[in-house]
Every structure is written in C-alpha cells, then in structure tokens.
Write a protein that holds these residues in place. Structure first.
Motif, PDB file in Angstrom:
ATOM      1  N   THR A 299      47.888  66.652 -15.447  1.00  0.00           N
ATOM      2  CA  THR A 299      47.734  65.228 -15.139  1.00  0.00           C
ATOM      3  C   THR A 299      48.168  64.906 -13.717  1.00  0.00           C
ATOM      4  N   LEU A 300      49.120  65.639 -13.184  1.00  0.00           N
ATOM      5  CA  LEU A 300      49.677  65.310 -11.872  1.00  0.00           C
ATOM      6  C   LEU A 300      48.611  65.299 -10.787  1.00  0.00           C
ATOM      7  N   SER A 301      47.717  66.281 -10.800  1.00  0.00           N
ATOM      8  CA  SER A 301      46.686  66.327  -9.762  1.00  0.00           C
ATOM      9  C   SER A 301      45.740  65.139  -9.881  1.00  0.00           C
ATOM     10  N   PHE A 302      45.475  64.689 -11.105  1.00  0.00           N
ATOM     11  CA  PHE A 302      44.607  63.524 -11.282  1.00  0.00           C
ATOM     12  C   PHE A 302      45.302  62.254 -10.790  1.00  0.00           C
ATOM     13  N   LEU A 303      46.611  62.147 -11.037  1.00  0.00           N
ATOM     14  CA  LEU A 303      47.351  60.986 -10.536  1.00  0.00           C
ATOM     15  C   LEU A 303      47.301  60.945  -9.011  1.00  0.00           C
ATOM     16  N   GLU A 304      47.441  62.105  -8.401  1.00  0.00           N
ATOM     17  CA  GLU A 304      47.368  62.167  -6.941  1.00  0.00           C
ATOM     18  C   GLU A 304      45.977  61.783  -6.456  1.00  0.00           C
ATOM     19  N   GLN A 305      44.960  62.269  -7.156  1.00  0.00           N
ATOM     20  CA  GLN A 305      43.585  61.914  -6.815  1.00  0.00           C
ATOM     21  C   GLN A 305      43.353  60.411  -6.973  1.00  0.00           C
ATOM     22  N   SER A 306      44.093  59.794  -7.890  1.00  0.00           N
ATOM     23  CA  SER A 306      43.963  58.355  -8.142  1.00  0.00           C
ATOM     24  C   SER A 306      44.814  57.514  -7.190  1.00  0.00           C
ATOM     25  N   GLY A 307      45.447  58.152  -6.218  1.00  0.00           N
ATOM     26  CA  GLY A 307      46.170  57.424  -5.184  1.00  0.00           C
ATOM     27  C   GLY A 307      47.669  57.374  -5.344  1.00  0.00           C
ATOM     28  N   MET A 308      48.232  58.115  -6.308  1.00  0.00           N
ATOM     29  CA  MET A 308      49.668  58.072  -6.531  1.00  0.00           C
ATOM     30  C   MET A 308      50.332  59.266  -5.847  1.00  0.00           C
ATOM     31  N   ASP A 309      51.423  59.029  -5.156  1.00  0.00           N
ATOM     32  CA  ASP A 309      52.167  60.090  -4.495  1.00  0.00           C
ATOM     33  C   ASP A 309      53.009  60.828  -5.529  1.00  0.00           C
ATOM     34  N   PRO A 310      52.866  62.160  -5.669  1.00  0.00           N
ATOM     35  CA  PRO A 310      53.687  62.902  -6.637  1.00  0.00           C
ATOM     36  C   PRO A 310      55.187  62.694  -6.445  1.00  0.00           C
ATOM     37  N   ASP A 311      55.606  62.369  -5.232  1.00  0.00           N
ATOM     38  CA  ASP A 311      57.028  62.129  -4.993  1.00  0.00           C
ATOM     39  C   ASP A 311      57.509  60.824  -5.615  1.00  0.00           C
ATOM     40  N   ASP A 312      56.576  59.981  -6.056  1.00  0.00           N
ATOM     41  CA  ASP A 312      56.936  58.699  -6.651  1.00  0.00           C
ATOM     42  C   ASP A 312      57.081  58.767  -8.166  1.00  0.00           C
ATOM     43  N   VAL A 313      56.955  59.958  -8.742  1.00  0.00           N
ATOM     44  CA  VAL A 313      57.055  60.082 -10.194  1.00  0.00           C
ATOM     45  C   VAL A 313      58.113  61.105 -10.582  1.00  0.00           C
ATOM     46  N   HIS A 314      58.746  60.835 -11.706  1.00  0.00           N
ATOM     47  CA  HIS A 314      59.502  61.864 -12.416  1.00  0.00           C
ATOM     48  C   HIS A 314      58.536  62.525 -13.392  1.00  0.00           C
ATOM     49  N   ALA A 315      58.619  63.828 -13.544  1.00  0.00           N
ATOM     50  CA  ALA A 315      57.841  64.541 -14.554  1.00  0.00           C
ATOM     51  C   ALA A 315      58.799  65.410 -15.358  1.00  0.00           C
ATOM     52  N   PHE A 316      58.685  65.337 -16.681  1.00  0.00           N
ATOM     53  CA  PHE A 316      59.614  66.089 -17.531  1.00  0.00           C
ATOM     54  C   PHE A 316      58.995  66.309 -18.903  1.00  0.00           C
ATOM     55  N   ALA A 317      59.446  67.346 -19.578  1.00  0.00           N
ATOM     56  CA  ALA A 317      58.967  67.617 -20.923  1.00  0.00           C
ATOM     57  C   ALA A 317      59.394  66.505 -21.871  1.00  0.00           C
ATOM     58  N   LEU A 318      58.554  66.236 -22.875  1.00  0.00           N
ATOM     59  CA  LEU A 318      58.909  65.245 -23.891  1.00  0.00           C
ATOM     60  C   LEU A 318      60.302  65.547 -24.417  1.00  0.00           C
ATOM     61  N   PRO A 319      61.231  64.591 -24.340  1.00  0.00           N
ATOM     62  CA  PRO A 319      62.615  64.881 -24.762  1.00  0.00           C
ATOM     63  C   PRO A 319      62.707  65.166 -26.260  1.00  0.00           C
ATOM     64  N   GLY A 320      63.618  66.055 -26.606  1.00  0.00           N
ATOM     65  CA  GLY A 320      63.846  66.371 -27.999  1.00  0.00           C
ATOM     66  C   GLY A 320      64.871  65.433 -28.621  1.00  0.00           C
ATOM     67  N   ALA A 321      64.966  65.526 -29.945  1.00  0.00           N
ATOM     68  CA  ALA A 321      65.942  64.715 -30.683  1.00  0.00           C
ATOM     69  C   ALA A 321      67.315  65.355 -30.564  1.00  0.00           C
ATOM     70  N   GLU A 322      68.276  64.592 -30.094  1.00  0.00           N
ATOM     71  CA  GLU A 322      69.611  65.131 -29.827  1.00  0.00           C
ATOM     72  C   GLU A 322      70.245  65.724 -31.079  1.00  0.00           C
ATOM     73  N   ASP A 323      69.958  65.149 -32.252  1.00  0.00           N
ATOM     74  CA  ASP A 323      70.528  65.648 -33.499  1.00  0.00           C
ATOM     75  C   ASP A 323      69.528  66.503 -34.277  1.00  0.00           C
ATOM     76  N   GLY A 324      68.444  66.931 -33.622  1.00  0.00           N
ATOM     77  CA  GLY A 324      67.429  67.730 -34.287  1.00  0.00           C
ATOM     78  C   GLY A 324      67.796  69.203 -34.357  1.00  0.00           C
TER      79      GLY A 324
END
Length: 457
Positions: A299-324
């Motif tokens: 998705t990141l390359s498409f966001l950049e193509q759509s005019g968004m600077d990659p430096d303006d986003v945080h990217a991270f894996a979907l967080p897990g459940a702390e008590d999982g």
C-alpha cells in the motif's frame, strides 16, 4: 545457457494461453540488439526504481535494459497474449507470483528456469518464499483439475524467481493527525489501537477514523479479523474456528471473544468505508479523510503515488491483544511478484544476468527505497538501513518465530470449497454496519462453515 522449453503436451494443456502460444514459439523476443534487453511490468510504481537499477546495470555490464509498464493488470495480461501471437515478447517480465507465471509457464510463454537459477541465487531469498514460482507437490496438486489456472505444469519446474514480497494487516497512521490528538507514537497493542482511534475520532469526528476497502469484504476478515483471532487465541484455537467441532467455532466462547474485540472498531470506521474498494480507501487516507488505514506492505507505494509523503505516515503491523495467547504476532511474508524470462528470448544469458542482478542485496535495497516496496531478497542490517522508517517497520513485522507468526498463505484448516467472501460479508453486517451482534455473527458464520464441511463430506 540452455533454456528448457515446454513440451507440446504443456502447450495443449495451458488454459490461459491455448490457441495463441504455438505462434509465439516461432518468434523472437526483445529488441534483437545484443546490447539491449526489454522488460515489462504491470506495476507503474516500480518503473522509476527499475530504470534506476537498469542504469547501474548498464554501467556495470554494458547491457541496456528498457523498462515499460502496462496497466492495469488486465491490460498487462492482454499485452502479453497479443505479443505472444506476434512473437515480440520482452526478454523479462514482472508478474504476479504463483499464478500468471505458472500459467504462462504451462503454456510455453515463459521459460523453465531450473537450469538457470543457482542455489547461491536462491539462497538470497527467505526460505518462506524461496519456492515461489516453483512447482512443488502442493502446486502440482492445485494444477491437476482441468479448469485450474496453471493446468499442465510439471513437478520440479520453475517459471519465476521472487522479486517483491509483502503481507496484509499493515496499519498506516497519519502522523499529523495523531500528533493533533496527543498521540506521540503508534499503538503497540489492540487496546492501544482502539484508544488511539477514540482519540483521533474525538479530535476530528469526520476524518479521524479508520479506512478500509470493505466493498471487497474479504479485507476485513483476512487483514484484521483473522490475524486478531490468531493473537487472541493462538494458532490451534484460531484454526479451530473454521473446524467441525462446534464447541470451538465462531459461535463458541472463543469465537465470541474475537468478534467482540473486532466489534470495538464499529464506532470508528470512516463514513461510507463499506462502499469503497481498496484503491478508493487508500486514496481517502492519502487525502486526509481518515487517520488510520489498514492495507498491506504494497500500500505504501500507492499512497506515495497518490501524493502522500511516506515520511508523513507511521506503518506498523496490526497490534496484537496484550492478554492474548500471542501478544506480539509477526506476519508471514508472501511472494507478491516474480521475474520470468520469455521462452523465446534470443538473449537468455543476458536476461538471466539482469534477473540475478536485481536479486543482489545492495541492488534490492536501492530498488525498495525507490519503489517504496519490499524486495524478496533478504536484506542485511546495512542494506535495510536504506529503507526509511515506514519500510523498515514493515520489514520488522516479519520478525518472529514459527510459533508466533501468523501465516496468511496457509489454508489447510479451511473446509472444502470454502469461500471467504461469504464469511466476510457476514462480518461486514456486524461491523461497520451494526446489523448483527457478535453472537448473531458467530452463529451465521458457523452455520455457513458447517455447510461447507457437509458439502465436502
């Protein structure tokens, strides 16, 4: 170099290219110039980075590589088919892994590469994607039905090498919107993710929510619900959700627990997200219409193509459940695109040299930086330093043990003839549409799953 061409039986068997490939075998591909190669891709976002790599390759070898993109995907396939008829295919093609490559290999359009790709070359790829493009037992079985996409492939053949990898379940966050809501770092737990959504939505009721292309309902199920269930329940109990034991399925206490956690998203969806396809949801996020977006590494390359600077986003894996059971799950990488060689190239040595060059760690790292995409080549720490924060964070999402990694490619626990889009549509009725409770949702999904098992029996 000796290129093994497909046998007549393969030409007859290949559903994707029947009727057009015999004429292709008599033609020549590429420009015919011994100092020039031609490469096609369907990824417009890869073109600039590939051309930059080609410029370096020419300096090193004296061989020029001309790179062209044909989009969208359907136009790319049509271009290959028409060019196969006239015998003017390029020397190298980037295409979808474990689909188009094998189908075109079965039909004789792309070369068989086992005599081309050395063990040292393959060792550059992580073991989890090393067999992409290779016909192992599982792929051979998948090819056997007459209507299979790559019916006619032969065991042991290789029709591509991995080029890019990725995974689903990557969360993107607008840094400015998080800062405005008082959030200084991306969330690391599911509860923290819900709290962050609550904060951004409170700050901006219209644009502070979560975007996802739920017009394709599978995205909610496979990109969020399934990895969340894996985190909450662990591998065994997660897989049991799709099993025959109703005491462990989606209508069980385990299933209800997962659905209640997923339902926490309901107040925070971007208005109308259920009517957006994947690209439209990505564009909405790039335009500041949501604070968060769920997508994939791609998705990141498409966001950049759509005019968004990659430096303006945080990217991270979907967080897990702390008590999982798996509080910090890793995401298993998938091979997304591969490189194939035309079976009719008159420059197989140079084509292979170019493909091998792109697999070198230092070249792959520069490509990743330029394309905002993750290479299949395993990168060392020095090479990974070139990637930037967002890509580096996504690469880190692959770090895990077999016991803590959610593998989106493994489907062995699903019932026969399982269609995930029907399950996913039920999930959309719960969230964001709020038409069903978690308990009602679990019962509907379990009833559907039971039908698949009964039909299979």
């Amino acid at each position: 170099m000796r290129i093994r061409h497909s046998r007549t039986a393969r030409l007859a068997a290949a559903g994707v290219a029947a009727g057009l490939l015999l004429s292709a075998c008599g033609g020549s591909s590429g420009s015919g110039d011994s100092d020039s190669l031609e490469m096609w891709t369907f990824k417009q976002t890869h073109v600039a980075a590939l051309r930059a790599a080609a410029a370096d390759f020419e300096k090193e070898t004296g061989v020029k590589v001309e790179v062209e993109a044909y989009t969208p995907d359907e136009a790319f396939v049509t271009k290959i088919q028409s060019s196969a008829k006239t015998g003017d295919l390029p020397d190298v093609m980037e295409m979808h892994s474990d689909g188009e490559d094998l189908a075109l290999g079965a039909g004789g359009v792309v070369a068989e590469l086992t005599d081309v790709v050395s063990d040292a070359w393959l060792d550059r790829y992580p073991e989890s994607v090393r067999e992409s493009g290779y016909v192992n037992d599982a792929k051979l079985k998948e090819s056997e039905p007459e209507g299979a996409k790559f019916h006619g492939v032969e065991k042991g053949d290789r029709h591509s090498v991995p080029f890019t990898v990725g995974t689903f379940g990557i969360v993107y966050a607008n840094k400015r919107m998080l800062t405005d809501a008082g959030i200084t770092a991306p969330p690391t737990t599911w509860a923290g993710f819900i709290d962050a959504l609550k904060a951004t939505k409170a700050k901006d009721a219209r644009n502070g929510g979560l975007a996802l292309g739920l017009k394709v309902p599978d995205t909610g199920l496979t990109w969020i619900a399934q990895p969340l269930a894996y985190s909450i329940l662990g591998e065994q109990d997660y897989q049991a959700l799709f099993g025959e034991d109703t005491s462990a399925t989606w209508s069980s206490p385990n299933g209800t627990k997962v659905l209640e956690a997923y339902d926490q998203l309901t107040p925070y969806w971007m208005p109308g997200t259920q009517s957006l396809d994947i690209d439209e949801a990505d564009q909405a996020f790039a335009q500041g219409k949501s604070a968060f977006l769920v997508g994939g590494t791609f998705t990141l390359s498409f966001l950049e193509q759509s005019g968004m600077d990659p430096d303006d986003v945080h990217a991270f894996a979907l967080p897990g459940a702390e008590d999982g059971q798996v509080p910090q799950p890793a995401l298993g990488p998938l091979a997304l695109t591969g490189l194939s060689m035309s079976a009719t190239t008159d420059q197989p040595d140079k084509a292979a040299q170019w493909m091998e060059y792109l697999s070198r760690p230092e070249v792959a790292a520069k490509f990743a930086e330029g394309a905002s995409d993750l290479p299949a080549t395993a990168l060392g720490s020095g090479d990974a330093d070139l990637l930037g924060d967002a890509l580096a964070a996504m690469l880190a999402s692959f770090d895990g043990t077999p016991e803590t990694t959610y593998d989106p490619s493994y489907r062995g626990y699903f019932p026969p003839a399982y269609e995930q889009d029907k399950t996913a549509a039920i999930l959309v009725d719960m969230s964001p549409l709020d038409r069903l409770t978690p308990q009602q949702t679990g019962k509907k999904i379990t009833d559907l799953t039971d039908n698949y098992w009964a039909t299979g029996r």
